[in-house]
Scaffold this motif. Sequence first.
Motif, mmCIF file in Angstrom:
data_model
loop_
_atom_site.group_PDB
_atom_site.id
_atom_site.type_symbol
_atom_site.label_atom_id
_atom_site.label_comp_id
_atom_site.label_asym_id
_atom_site.label_seq_id
_atom_site.Cartn_x
_atom_site.Cartn_y
_atom_site.Cartn_z
ATOM 1 N N VAL A 38 -32.595 21.855 -7.355
ATOM 2 C CA VAL A 38 -31.811 20.912 -8.155
ATOM 3 C C VAL A 38 -32.704 20.284 -9.240
ATOM 4 C CG1 VAL A 38 -30.545 18.728 -8.078
ATOM 5 C CG2 VAL A 38 -30.148 20.466 -6.336
ATOM 6 N N ILE A 52 -31.746 21.338 -17.850
ATOM 7 C CA ILE A 52 -30.652 20.663 -18.566
ATOM 8 C C ILE A 52 -31.224 19.563 -19.475
ATOM 9 C CG2 ILE A 52 -28.545 19.308 -18.261
ATOM 10 C CD1 ILE A 52 -28.161 20.791 -15.572
ATOM 11 N N CYS A 80 -25.820 24.247 -11.244
ATOM 12 C CA CYS A 80 -26.653 23.331 -10.454
ATOM 13 C C CYS A 80 -25.807 22.642 -9.388
ATOM 14 C CB CYS A 80 -27.280 22.303 -11.399
ATOM 15 S SG CYS A 80 -28.331 21.115 -10.577
ATOM 16 N N ALA A 103 -26.379 23.254 -5.439
ATOM 17 C CA ALA A 103 -26.699 22.094 -4.603
ATOM 18 C C ALA A 103 -25.671 21.949 -3.493
ATOM 19 C CB ALA A 103 -26.734 20.839 -5.469
ATOM 20 N N PRO A 153 -25.542 25.742 -16.985
ATOM 21 C CA PRO A 153 -26.574 25.297 -16.034
ATOM 22 C C PRO A 153 -26.138 24.109 -15.182
ATOM 23 C CG PRO A 153 -27.589 25.779 -18.141
ATOM 24 C CD PRO A 153 -26.099 25.869 -18.349
ATOM 25 N N VAL A 172 -33.437 22.874 -12.063
ATOM 26 C CA VAL A 172 -32.291 23.105 -12.947
ATOM 27 C C VAL A 172 -32.016 21.855 -13.803
ATOM 28 C CG1 VAL A 172 -29.841 23.700 -13.056
ATOM 29 C CG2 VAL A 172 -31.304 24.790 -11.373
ATOM 30 N N LEU A 173 -32.140 20.678 -13.182
ATOM 31 C CA LEU A 173 -31.941 19.447 -13.960
ATOM 32 C C LEU A 173 -32.976 19.340 -15.081
ATOM 33 C CD1 LEU A 173 -31.144 16.761 -11.227
ATOM 34 C CD2 LEU A 173 -29.599 17.652 -12.964
#
Lengths: 385, 652
Positions: free
Chosen positions: B532, B539, A355, A359, A351, B535-536
Motif C-alpha cells: 500500500v 500516486i 491500491c 489492500a 493506481p 503504490v501510494l
Amino acid sequence: MRKILLRTWETLASTGLALVILSFLLLLTILGTLEQMRTSLYEVQRRYFESLFVVHDFSGIPLPLPGVSLLLVLLAINLVLGGVVRIRKDSTTWGVIVCHAGILILLAGSGIEYLWSQKGRLTLSEGEEGAEFTSDREWEIAIAEAKDSGPVTELVIPGWQFMELRDGRTARFTSPDIPFELEVRRVFANCEPGPAPGGGGVDGMTLLERPPGKDSGKDVAGAFVAVRPKSGGGPIEGLLWGMEQAPMSAVVDGRRWTIGLFHRRWQLPFSIRLEDFRQQFHPGTGMAKSFESDVILTRDGAAQRVKISMNQPLRESGYTLYQSGFGQPASRGGRWISTFSVVKNPADGVPLWSCIVIAAGLLLHFSQKLIRHMRSQRAAAWRSA
Amino acid sequence: MKRILACVAIVAAAAGSSPGEEGAERLQAPMRTHVRWSPELVDLFARLPVQDGGRVKPLSTFANFTLLALNGRRGCATPGGEQLTPTEWLMDCFFYTEEAVHYPCFLIQDAGVLDGLGLGHEGKQRRDRYSYADLEPAREKLFGLGAQYEGIDARRRNPVQAQVVNLARNVSQFEKLAGFLSVLGSMPDAAESRAIAAVFGAEARPGLAEILGKAGELKPWLEGTPDDPHGPGGTPGSDPLAAWARSFSMGARGIALFPPLASAPPHAAWLRVGDLVDDTLFRGAALPDQLAALADLEAMLRLRDDRAGFAARAESFRGRVVAAAGQRGEYAKIPLEAAFYRANLFTWAQAAYAIGFVLAAFAWFRTGKALPRLSLGSVIVATLLLAIGITLRCVIRGRPPVTTLYESVLFATGISVVVSLAAEFLHRQGIALALATVLGAAGLLLADRYELQEGVDTMPSLVAVLDTNFWLASHVTTVTIGYGAGLLAGAIGHVTILGRLFGLKRHDEGFYKSLASMTYGVLCFGLLFSVVGTVLGGIWANESWGRFWGWDPKENGALAIVLWKLIVLHALYGGYIREQGLAISSVFCAVVVAASWWGVNLLGVGLHSYGFTSGILLALFGYFAVEALVIVAGVAWGVANQPVDDRPSPAA
C-alpha cells in the motif's frame, strides 16, 4: 499435443514460475538501480525496464537477462492463469484472488500508460500564452512549404521511424502532397554541429556525435538527410540538428520547403497563459518552500484563473499540468519563466483503484489467517486444559 | 586575519576591560574564570526564540545541534574539566568569547587533518578535540583547503578531505557565533567620527542601539542629501561610521535573534544585528522594538560580571523578543520544544527497554510470572515514552510522524515494538517480548547515533515537494510501517537461526513452529503496508512529478521490499521453503529493508534528493557482512539437518 498444452498451462500457471519472475524482477530492480550511478535514468529505463531482454555488464562479463517488460507480461499471464483461473476457490482464497486482480489492474494501467500516454513540457514566460507542449526526449521531423502568409500544413515523421537508423541503414519518406522524397541517412541521439574535417560535409559543416549525457533530456539529436525530387535531378544534401535556429530549406520544382528536426509536439485542446510566478523560500535560507504559477486557462472562449503549485496540478480535458520548473533566463529578458510537465494518461486513476483492491484483498486474506490462527490456539488451549 | 583574536579584544573592551595587552593575556589564560551561569539564566536563554534553518526554534535547540556538529556530542568541557551544556557553551561564546576560544569543542576524527594544516598534536589522541585557539594559527590554510575540497564531488572526497571541508565549515560557524557580539564594541566613537560627534556630542561613546536610533540624523553624514549631496562630512561615506556600517552589514551577521515587525509577511526572515544596521542606517526603517532589544543585549554584555544586572536585562530582552514573536504567532511552540529536548524522552525510553531486556533474559532462566510481567511493564513504559516523544514532535512541527530519516527510525522502532507485543500477546513464548526490548533499545540507539553523526536539526524545514501532510501521513507512514515489520521479521529469523545453532530449546519443535508462525504473520502484516505504501508513493509522485513510476532508486528500494516479501510468501505457499528457509529469508528481508531504507540514499541519484545521506556506508556494509554470516550459518544448519524424507536417495 494435448500433453504439451497441459504442461505449458501447468508451467505458466505455476507458483514456481511466479517465483522465477519475481526473483528476476528483484534482480533487475537492484541492477537497474545500481546502474543509475553510471548512466542516465532514461538509458537505464530503456535498457532494463522497458526492454524484452537486457545484457548486463557484470564486471566486464556480459550477463544476458530477461527485460522487465517481458517479465511483466509473463507475470500478467501467470497471475491470470495461476492466481485467478486455476487457484482453488473457496472462502480461504477470496482475499488472494482479489489481491491478484488488483495487481492485474495495476499492470493493465501501466501497460495503457506506456502505450498511450503523452508526456512533455510547456514553458511560458510571464505574460506568454501557449497551447502546445513538447516531449523531452522524443523527436520528429516536420516538413512544410514555406509561405509568406496563410495556414501551413506540416507533414510529420515520428521519431520511432528514424531514430534507430544506424550502421549505414537509411529510410525514405514521402507523401502525395510533397514533390520529393526525404532520405534520412545517419541519425545521432546526441550531437552538435561543427566544421567538417577536410572541408567535406554539407557547406563545410558536419554533425559531431557526442556520448549520451547523464540527463538524456539535454541530449540534442541530429541527422544527415537528402531531399530527392520526384521529378528527377540530384539530391539536395542537408543536416538537421535539434537546436537549429532555422530549419533546413530546399527548393523543389520552384516551391520552397522547410525541413526541421524538433522535439515531438502535441496540441492542447485549451491554452494556458502565465500571469504570475511566485517562489517562496524558508526564511533566511535558500531552500524553496513553495513555487506556484497563476495561469489563465482558456477553452472555447471561456477563461478561468487557476493556480498550479507543487502537489496541486491542474487537471483539464484529460491533461494534467504539474509545476515542474522555473527560472529567470537572460534569453527571456530576465522575466520569470515557469515550466509545466504536461501528461495525458488514460490510466491516470488506475493506481489508486488498484491500491484499494490490493489492500482489500490482502486485508481480507490476512485477517482470515489471523482469525483461524487464534481459533486454533484457543482450541489447543482447551485441549491441554 | 586573526579575526577571533580581534573579536576577543573587542568583546573584552565592550565588557569593560581594556583591549590590547590584557586581551592577549586573557587569550593565554585558558581557565574558565567567570562564575557559572545560574540555572535560571540558562533556562531563560534556552527558551529564547531564534530563527535558524528556516524556522523559529529555541536557542537551546540551536545550541544543541550547533555543538553536536562541532563537537560530536551534546556538551563541551572547559580546559578546567567543567562540563557545559550546549546552552551554557553558547552563552560563553556570546559573552565570554575570550574564554570560549579555548574550549576544546572541535572534534577531529583523524590527526592527519592537523598534519595537513601544519598544526602539531603532541599529547593528543588520533581522534581528539581541539579549541579554536589551537586551530587559529592555520585558519587561512584551513579555509583555503576547505574551499579547494568543496570543489570535489562529496562522494569522491577522501576521508581527510571530507574532514577538512567539515572542519572549515565548523570553524566558520564558530566564528559567526563567537564574533556575534563583536559589533557592539567596535563602532567608532566621537573622537573618530565627525558624524557621531555632531549628533551625540564631542565626548560621546554611544552604543549601537543609540546610533541606530538616530539613523535619521546620521543618514546625511553617510549618504549626503539632495540639497547637500556631499553631506556634512564632505565626501559621502567618508566618515568612519559609514565605512564601519558598510563593512559590518556585509560581514558578520550572527544569528537571527530579532523578530521582524508584526506587519511583515508571515514568512519574513528574522533580523540579525547586521540586518538592523542595514535596515535602519541604509534603508531608513523604523525598528524601535528591535533597537530596544538590541540595547538590552548591549547592556548584557556590559554587565556580564554583574549577574543581577545581567539577569534583569536578559529578562527584558526575552520579554521584548517573546512579545514580538508572539504577535507573529511564532512563539507558541517554543517552550514545548525546549521542554521536549530537556525531557530526553528517548534516552529514558532506551534505558527502559534495556531494563526490560535484562528482566526478560532473567525470566528465561527462572520460572514464575513476576519477571515477565516486570519486563512487559518496562517495555510498555518505554513504548509510551517513545509514543509521547513522537507525538510531541508531531505537535511541535505540525506534521505527521515521519518527515526525515531520523524520524523514520523512531517510528519504525515504535512499530516493530508494538507488533512484537501483539505477537507476544498471540504466542506468549516470551520471545517476542524479548525482541521488543532489543528492537526498542537498538532502534533508539541507531536514532541517537544518526543524530550525533549528522549534527543537524532533526526538525528541519521541508522542501516544497514534501510540504503536504496528506501524503506524508499516508505514503511515508505506511512505508515506514513496512520497514518496521520487515526488520522485526528479520529479528525473529535471527532467533530461529541462532537458537537452532546454539541448541536453544532443542527438543521443543513447538517453539520453532511458533517462531515460524510469528515470522509469517509479521511478514504478512509488513507486506500489506509495504504494498500500500509503495503504490501510494507512486500516486504521490503522479501528483507531484506527473508520473506514477519512474524507476528512481528510492522507488526501486520500496519495490524490492515488496518483491522479496512476495517471494518469501510464495515460496512458503509453494513448499519451496519451510521453517528454516523462512527464517533465512526473513533475515535477508531485513537486509533488503536496510538497503532500501538507508542504502539507496547513499547512491546520490534520483529525485528523492531530500533524503540523501552519507557517512553510513561502513556501518551499512558491516551490517550486511554480519547478516551474511547469519544467513550462511542458517543455510549450513539447514543442509546438515535436512529432514530425512527430503534427502536424495542413494539411487538417485
